[in-house]
Design a protein around this motif. Structure first.
Motif, mmCIF file in Angstrom:
data_model
loop_
_atom_site.group_PDB
_atom_site.id
_atom_site.type_symbol
_atom_site.label_atom_id
_atom_site.label_comp_id
_atom_site.label_asym_id
_atom_site.label_seq_id
_atom_site.Cartn_x
_atom_site.Cartn_y
_atom_site.Cartn_z
ATOM 1 N N ARG A 138 -2.832 83.142 44.155
ATOM 2 C CA ARG A 138 -3.102 83.701 45.478
ATOM 3 C C ARG A 138 -1.821 84.362 45.957
ATOM 4 O O ARG A 138 -0.708 83.993 45.534
ATOM 5 C CB ARG A 138 -3.585 82.642 46.462
ATOM 6 C CG ARG A 138 -2.551 81.579 46.806
ATOM 7 C CD ARG A 138 -3.073 80.602 47.865
ATOM 8 N NE ARG A 138 -2.037 79.648 48.266
ATOM 9 C CZ ARG A 138 -2.204 78.755 49.243
ATOM 10 N NH1 ARG A 138 -3.346 78.697 49.905
ATOM 11 N NH2 ARG A 138 -1.215 77.927 49.556
ATOM 12 N N VAL A 139 -1.949 85.347 46.839
ATOM 13 C CA VAL A 139 -0.806 86.143 47.292
ATOM 14 C C VAL A 139 -0.712 86.051 48.813
ATOM 15 O O VAL A 139 -1.726 86.127 49.519
ATOM 16 C CB VAL A 139 -0.951 87.614 46.857
ATOM 17 C CG1 VAL A 139 0.211 88.455 47.395
ATOM 18 C CG2 VAL A 139 -1.021 87.710 45.332
ATOM 19 N N ARG A 140 0.515 85.892 49.308
ATOM 20 C CA ARG A 140 0.740 85.846 50.751
ATOM 21 C C ARG A 140 1.179 87.226 51.244
ATOM 22 O O ARG A 140 2.153 87.804 50.740
ATOM 23 C CB ARG A 140 1.806 84.805 51.100
ATOM 24 C CG ARG A 140 2.080 84.681 52.603
ATOM 25 C CD ARG A 140 3.024 83.521 52.892
ATOM 26 N NE ARG A 140 4.272 83.661 52.181
ATOM 27 C CZ ARG A 140 4.960 82.628 51.672
ATOM 28 N NH1 ARG A 140 4.511 81.388 51.801
ATOM 29 N NH2 ARG A 140 6.100 82.842 51.033
ATOM 30 N N PHE A 141 0.459 87.729 52.237
ATOM 31 C CA PHE A 141 0.808 88.982 52.911
ATOM 32 C C PHE A 141 1.285 88.623 54.315
ATOM 33 O O PHE A 141 0.664 87.810 55.005
ATOM 34 C CB PHE A 141 -0.400 89.910 52.978
ATOM 35 C CG PHE A 141 -0.867 90.392 51.626
ATOM 36 C CD1 PHE A 141 -0.448 91.622 51.129
ATOM 37 C CD2 PHE A 141 -1.715 89.614 50.848
ATOM 38 C CE1 PHE A 141 -0.871 92.060 49.886
ATOM 39 C CE2 PHE A 141 -2.146 90.054 49.603
ATOM 40 C CZ PHE A 141 -1.723 91.280 49.114
ATOM 41 N N SER A 142 2.375 89.255 54.740
ATOM 42 C CA SER A 142 3.013 88.831 55.990
ATOM 43 C C SER A 142 3.172 89.983 56.973
ATOM 44 O O SER A 142 3.584 91.087 56.609
ATOM 45 C CB SER A 142 4.387 88.227 55.696
ATOM 46 O OG SER A 142 5.027 87.838 56.896
ATOM 47 N N ASN A 143 2.861 89.695 58.216
ATOM 48 C CA ASN A 143 3.145 90.594 59.337
ATOM 49 C C ASN A 143 4.037 89.862 60.337
ATOM 50 O O ASN A 143 3.944 90.066 61.546
ATOM 51 C CB ASN A 143 1.838 91.033 60.001
ATOM 52 C CG ASN A 143 2.020 92.241 60.906
ATOM 53 O OD1 ASN A 143 2.990 92.998 60.784
ATOM 54 N ND2 ASN A 143 1.092 92.433 61.835
ATOM 55 N N ASN B 237 11.117 95.411 49.476
ATOM 56 C CA ASN B 237 9.831 94.759 49.267
ATOM 57 C C ASN B 237 9.166 94.668 50.643
ATOM 58 O O ASN B 237 9.801 94.249 51.608
ATOM 59 C CB ASN B 237 10.073 93.356 48.674
ATOM 60 C CG ASN B 237 8.925 92.396 48.899
ATOM 61 O OD1 ASN B 237 8.652 92.010 50.032
ATOM 62 N ND2 ASN B 237 8.285 91.971 47.852
ATOM 63 N N HIS B 238 7.907 95.082 50.732
ATOM 64 C CA HIS B 238 7.210 95.087 52.014
ATOM 65 C C HIS B 238 6.012 94.146 51.979
ATOM 66 O O HIS B 238 5.243 94.133 51.008
ATOM 67 C CB HIS B 238 6.703 96.492 52.347
ATOM 68 C CG HIS B 238 7.786 97.478 52.611
ATOM 69 N ND1 HIS B 238 8.201 97.826 53.874
ATOM 70 C CD2 HIS B 238 8.566 98.188 51.748
ATOM 71 C CE1 HIS B 238 9.175 98.721 53.795
ATOM 72 N NE2 HIS B 238 9.420 98.954 52.515
ATOM 73 N N ILE B 239 5.860 93.364 53.018
ATOM 74 C CA ILE B 239 4.619 92.663 53.357
ATOM 75 C C ILE B 239 4.304 91.494 52.421
ATOM 76 O O ILE B 239 3.886 90.434 52.872
ATOM 77 C CB ILE B 239 3.431 93.654 53.425
ATOM 78 C CG1 ILE B 239 3.700 94.697 54.539
ATOM 79 C CG2 ILE B 239 2.109 92.940 53.627
ATOM 80 C CD1 ILE B 239 2.740 95.884 54.531
ATOM 81 N N VAL B 240 4.503 91.640 51.111
ATOM 82 C CA VAL B 240 4.228 90.563 50.159
ATOM 83 C C VAL B 240 5.404 89.586 50.167
ATOM 84 O O VAL B 240 6.543 89.975 49.876
ATOM 85 C CB VAL B 240 4.001 91.108 48.747
ATOM 86 C CG1 VAL B 240 3.839 89.965 47.747
ATOM 87 C CG2 VAL B 240 2.771 92.004 48.710
ATOM 88 N N THR B 241 5.134 88.313 50.487
ATOM 89 C CA THR B 241 6.219 87.339 50.589
ATOM 90 C C THR B 241 6.013 86.099 49.732
ATOM 91 O O THR B 241 6.877 85.229 49.713
ATOM 92 C CB THR B 241 6.422 86.887 52.054
ATOM 93 O OG1 THR B 241 5.226 86.236 52.519
ATOM 94 C CG2 THR B 241 6.751 88.063 52.952
ATOM 95 N N GLY B 242 4.888 85.990 49.023
ATOM 96 C CA GLY B 242 4.691 84.795 48.216
ATOM 97 C C GLY B 242 3.598 84.948 47.176
ATOM 98 O O GLY B 242 2.633 85.694 47.374
#
Length: 426
Positions: free
Chosen positions: A84-89, A196-201
């Motif tokens: 699973r991928v973490r997207f961050s705002n 690197n943008h938005i993807v944090t994990g």
């Protein structure tokens, strides 16, 4: 009206309910081999605008994305069959709309393996809107994640998206191209980005004993001036070393939560270490250990930025006592969550703009306190491992990247070697 049958059954039903509560999954201890999400890669995000830099020129990013695909290459440190991928705002000022996203094996540069391509969904939908200050995980997806093998994550931003949540990455890890290319194997019109943008994990589903180690620090941890390849930073070297551990040893994931220019006590580049420790370390899936190396920017910024002819210091005066109190708070936060701390001594800086006799006194006082903690926590003596035997206030030239502040490729390898691996396997 209560019937005679109710009176007879009520005690038995109450006893059964109590037994069910005791045996329910919510209160039972999880099995060691139970599947669970475990962090395999992560980045510590920061926001725009960037303040004046002290670690060399910062890239000047464009102001926003619009109708573009961003593709980012990450290197997981443990394997798994589901991801699973973490997207961050987290630092965004407006809602973040991701129109489509995917994950695949990387095959070099911005290219991916079409056979491995998997769409990422969010609650069963291909799109998601993430509120400012929030993060969102994708749904679980079957993915052949292998430790040390590049994965590429692509996402299409169909609405104008101001740069908000980002992290500087080694060169050649992030690209942007016009249009929706989430499902394309190659991106001929792609342009490289320094961020690197938005993807944090990236998490994987794991079983058995796993250790999740978060390296928490500044540019020395992030890897500024590490002249090796993308995997040449000290946390990368440590992950590689631990993959070669003896058979039967726990699997170890190593995450890099370094931010160049970051400070322990004050917010200048990214949130302060005290403010972000809970989010960037303790919130990682399955975290068990933290390697803490932070504080040299607190000491050095005032000399470097606040010297003669400058606009003056960025913050109030920093003392050894304040730094020690801050490090103790970090240790206490970790202990409260059952996370084992490996606390590093601050590296020598003589010859750099950070050095002065007063700053050296502060650094030495902090290091004495760190070494005195050996009975309570694990001490990693980076200072002793990398200092020059002929001039202990300076980096050994063999390990110096050339700026007398950041280790080079050999220095990063020496830092990884200084960490007692047995402490990470317990």
């Amino acid at each position: 009206m209560t019937s005679w049958l109710d009176c007879l059954l009520r005690p038995a039903l109450a006893a059964f309910a109590s037994l069910a509560i005791l045996c329910s999954p919510a209160t039972a201890q999880p099995r060691v081999d139970a599947p669970r999400w475990t962090a395999s890669w992560a980045a510590a995000p920061q926001g725009l605008p960037q303040p004046p830099a002290v670690n060399g020129p910062q890239p000047a990013p464009p102001p926003s994305f619009y109708a573009q695909t961003v593709r980012e290459r990450v290197y997981p440190t443990i394997s798994g069959e589901q991801a699973r991928v973490r997207f961050s705002n987290r630092f965004g000022s407006a809602p973040l709309h991701i129109a489509e996203a995917s994950i695949a094996l990387g095959t070099g540069g911005s290219a991916l393996s079409p056979a491995s391509l998997q769409p990422l969904l969010f609650g069963g939908r291909r799109e998601i809107t993430i509120a400012p200050g929030a993060d969102a995980w994708s749904d679980a997806v079957p993915a052949e994640v292998r430790a040390g093998q590049a994965m590429v994550i692509s996402f299409y931003l169909d609405e104008r998206t101001p740069f908000g949540t980002l992290h500087r990455m080694p060169a050649g890890a992030t690209w942007v191209a016009p249009g929706n290319m989430v499902g394309d194997a190659t991106m001929p019109a792609a342009a490289p980005l320094d961020w690197n943008h938005i993807v944090t994990g990236l998490d994987v589903m794991s079983r058995g004993p796993v250790r999740v180690v978060v390296a928490f620090g500044d540019s020395i941890t992030e890897g500024v001036n590490a002249f090796g390849p993308v995997l040449g930073r000290y946390p990368d070297r440590l992950a590689e070393r631990l993959r070669d551990a003896s058979p039967g040893a726990p699997v170890v994931s190593v995450l890099n939560a370094g931010i160049a220019g970051n400070r322990l006590l004050s917010e200048v580049v990214g949130p302060s270490g005290l403010d972000r420790f809970a989010r960037d370390v303790l919130a990682q899936s399955g975290v068990t250990h933290a390697i803490v190396l932070l504080g040299i920017n607190d000491i050095g910024f005032e000399t470097f930025v606040g010297g003669p002819g400058s606009a003056g210091p960025l913050t109030r005066s920093v003392s050894a006592q304040r730094l020690i109190a801050g490090l103790q708070r970090v240790v206490d936060m970790a202990r409260a969550r059952g996370v084992k701390v490996l606390l590093g001594t601050l590296l020598p800086v003589k010859g750099s703009g950070y050095w002065s006799e007063q700053n050296e006194d502060i650094r030495q006082a902090v290091n004495r306190w760190v070494r005195d903690q050996h009975a309570a926590i694990v001490v990693v003596d980076f200072d002793a491992a990398l200092r020059d035997p002929r001039d202990p206030q300076a980096l050994n030239p063999v390990y110096d990247s050339g700026d007398h502040l950041h280790p080079g490729d050999a220095g990063n390898a020496a830092m990884a070697a200084a960490i007692p691996s047995r402490e990470l396997l317990q």
